[in-house]
Design an enzyme around this catalytic site. Structure first.
Site, PDB file in Angstrom:
ATOM      1  CD  GLU A  31      -2.641   1.325   2.562  1.00 17.53           C
ATOM      2  OE1 GLU A  31      -3.288   2.372   2.783  1.00 17.53           O
ATOM      3  OE2 GLU A  31      -2.664   0.337   3.316  1.00 17.53           O
ATOM      4  CG  ASN A  35       0.007  11.426   4.310  1.00 16.89           C
ATOM      5  OD1 ASN A  35      -1.137  11.151   4.634  1.00 16.89           O
ATOM      6  ND2 ASN A  35       1.032  10.622   4.591  1.00 16.89           N
ATOM      7  CG  HIS A  49      14.837  -6.337   2.956  1.00 14.71           C
ATOM      8  ND1 HIS A  49      15.922  -6.665   3.722  1.00 14.71           N
ATOM      9  CD2 HIS A  49      14.144  -7.505   2.795  1.00 14.71           C
ATOM     10  CE1 HIS A  49      15.892  -7.965   4.002  1.00 14.71           C
ATOM     11  NE2 HIS A  49      14.826  -8.496   3.450  1.00 14.71           N
ATOM     12  CD  GLU A  97      17.503  -9.623   0.841  1.00 16.20           C
ATOM     13  OE1 GLU A  97      18.385  -9.011   1.474  1.00 16.20           O
ATOM     14  OE2 GLU A  97      16.904 -10.635   1.281  1.00 16.20           O
TER      15      GLU A  97
END
Length: 239
Positions: A31, A35, A49, A97
């Protein structure tokens, strides 16, 4: 990844987008939240990561380079010598990664967070969240230990990687990385379990205004935030 869903919430001054390798009802997704008016965040030192399974790390890295991506670790074996990995940074500085592990039903496979007490963290996620300890490994020569936690085998399910660096008990959480969201059949029971085993509830269980999806939010003993989302309500929200 594919853009699965996007929404703008002007009354709350933010927009967000959900991206992943399959539908939200059956896959782990990222997600991304914008803002209004904020163009930079401090990621801090605690977030590690996101992990992505790929069939060929070298090919993936070349593709990322061709599209202007930033490679921070060239392809090569990990510290165990058993897996080829590489690291890349997205435009906001988040590390991904890449792990060469062949085809996977869940390519977005991992979130790594650093913790100050690994045994305490393992105990919390087992008892409060109902996760299993899938694997634990110590690297004294590199002065760190990690544990993989999850709800099923790591080759088929996303996992939480908890990393303890010798002697470091606290990290800067920054203000960029927000939380992990987990489905539950009962947010009220989830909140009680979290309280019972040492978590802190930061949003009492109940429906979100305007969406009516029931959620609860908590902090683990290291201050990492997680949100539990009612499974039935979430399916209605997707519909």
């Amino acid at each position: 990844m594919k853009l699965l869903r996007r929404r703008d919430i002007p009354e709350e001054q933010y927009s967000n987008a959900f991206l992943g390798y399959g539908p939200e009802d059956s896959n782990f997704v990222v997600e991304l939240t914008y803002n209004y008016g904020v163009d930079k965040y401090n990621i801090g030192t605690g977030f590690g990561h996101f992990g992505i399974d790929v069939e060929d790390v070298s090919k993936s890295v070349e593709l990322i380079k061709a599209k202007g991506g930033k490679v921070t670790r060239e392809p090569g074996p990990d510290k165990s010598g058993s897996t080829i990995i590489a690291s890349v940074e997205d435009p906001d500085g988040y590390t991904f990664e890449l792990l060469e592990r062949g085809p996977s039903p869940e390519p977005l496979c991992q979130v790594m967070l650093r913790v100050g007490d690994l045994d305490r963290a393992i105990n919390f996620y087992k008892k409060a969240f109902g996760m299993e300890l899938l694997r634990k490994r110590d690297y004294p020569e590199y002065k760190y230990t990690y544990a993989l936690m999850g709800y099923g085998p790591e080759d088929k399910n996303p996992v939480l990687e908890l990393t303890y660096n010798y002697g470091i008990t606290d990290y800067d959480k920054g203000n960029g990385y927000a939380q992990i969201a987990i489905g539950t059949d009962d947010v009220y029971k989830s909140a009680e379990a979290i309280k019972l085993y040492g978590g802190k509830i930061v949003l009492e269980p109940g429906p979100l205004p305007g969406i009516n999806t029931k959620i609860t939010a908590c902090l683990d003993p290291d201050g990492w935030k997680s949100v539990f989302v009612d499974n039935v309500d979430f399916m209605k929200e997707l519909e």
